[in-house]
Scaffold this active site. Structure first.
Site, PDB file in Angstrom:
ATOM      1  CB  SER A 235      -1.005   0.147   1.151  1.00  0.00           C
ATOM      2  OG  SER A 235      -1.638   1.210   1.287  1.00  0.00           O
TER       3      SER A 235
ATOM      4  CE1 TYR B  66      -4.358  -2.013   5.314  1.00  0.00           C
ATOM      5  CE2 TYR B  66      -3.523   0.138   4.853  1.00  0.00           C
ATOM      6  CZ  TYR B  66      -3.887  -0.998   4.386  1.00  0.00           C
ATOM      7  OH  TYR B  66      -4.056  -1.122   2.892  1.00  0.00           O
TER       8      TYR B  66
END
Length: 264
Positions: A144, A157
């Site tokens: 990501s 995250y």
């Protein structure tokens, strides 16, 4: 179409929806045989039937929770005996929850680490020996942009995706000269059901809706890169540029971008 994967076996975790499902569709369109893994077995059944009907390829499905090491080991043992070798492995399974550190649920934090990091590492560890022995294979890890640029409410995250990038970059160097390609995929927000869990209040989606990535287009880029030496796939371009600027001028970037970062 990617002729390099025609007749090859592509395995994908988290294949029951979103980006994983689109990767499966486009890999099948290129003539790849598939191994599809996810917790939602009923969704995998529908996808398998669709792909076999549309592209006349082979597709096997396995229920798998990548947060559980024992499940991964059992599943990979079945795959080895029932299907055989894996040529391309896509570590796609993962989830995120947006919360401040003060408000986070530690069980959710633990789940993110087990799924996004330890599950990915375990899958890679189990599929890698066969690739090395054949001197042919490709590991694709879905990371990501959050692994390059942290923002508020995504502390855990972001930490998991930083870990994925670190693991992937190290693995790439280890695999040099062994015939195994290693690629990281670093997307910004993708228009999938990821945010049904991550964005509990729905405010983040409202604020960035027009900027969200089309999963079909991103899946196309990923499939096109299979069995090539592509180091990274970054999307969108402007966000990747932002992460580079952040790396050079973190204090300035955090100060100027604070108001936007807090819109989660």
């Amino acid at each position: 179409m990617n002729e390099r994967i025609k007749g090859k076996t592509v395995a994908i975790t988290g294949a029951s929806g979103g980006l994983g499902m689109e990767i499966a569709r486009q890999a099948a369109k290129s003539g790849a045989n598939l191994i599809l893994m996810a917790r939602s077995f009923d969704k995998l059944e529908k996808l398998r039937d669709e792909l076999i009907a549309n592209y006349s390829i082979k597709a096997s499905i396995y229920g798998l929770d990548v947060s559980k090491r024992g499940d991964i080991e059992d599943t990979f043992s079945k795959i080895e005996h029932e299907v055989g070798q894996i040529d391309v492995f896509v570590n796609n399974a993962g989830f995120g929850v947006f919360d401040s550190v003060l408000e986070m649920d530690l069980d959710e934090a633990e789940g993110m680490i087990e799924t996004n990091v330890l599950g990915l590492i375990t899958c890679t560890k189990l599929v890698l020996p066969g690739m090395v022995s054949r001197r042919s294979g490709h590991i694709i890890n879905i990371a990501s942009q959050a692994g390059k640029m942290a923002t508020p409410k995504s502390s855990v995250y972001s930490a998991t995706k930083h870990a994925v990038l670190g693991f992937t970059n190290s693995l790439r160097m280890e695999m040099h000269g062994k015939g195994v390609y290693v690629t990281s995929v670093n997307p910004g927000p993708i228009r999938t059901n990821f945010f049904n869990i991550a964005d509990k209040e729905g405010t983040y989606i409202k604020n960035i809706d027009r900027l969200m990535i089309d999963p079909v287009k991103l899946a196309g880029r990923i499939v096109d890169a299979m069995m090539t030496g592509k180091r990274e796939i970054n999307a969108p371009g402007w966000m990747n540029a932002g992460s580079k600027i952040y790396g050079l001028f973190p204090r300035t970037f955090e100060t100027l971008g604070r108001s936007q970062f807090n819109k989660k």
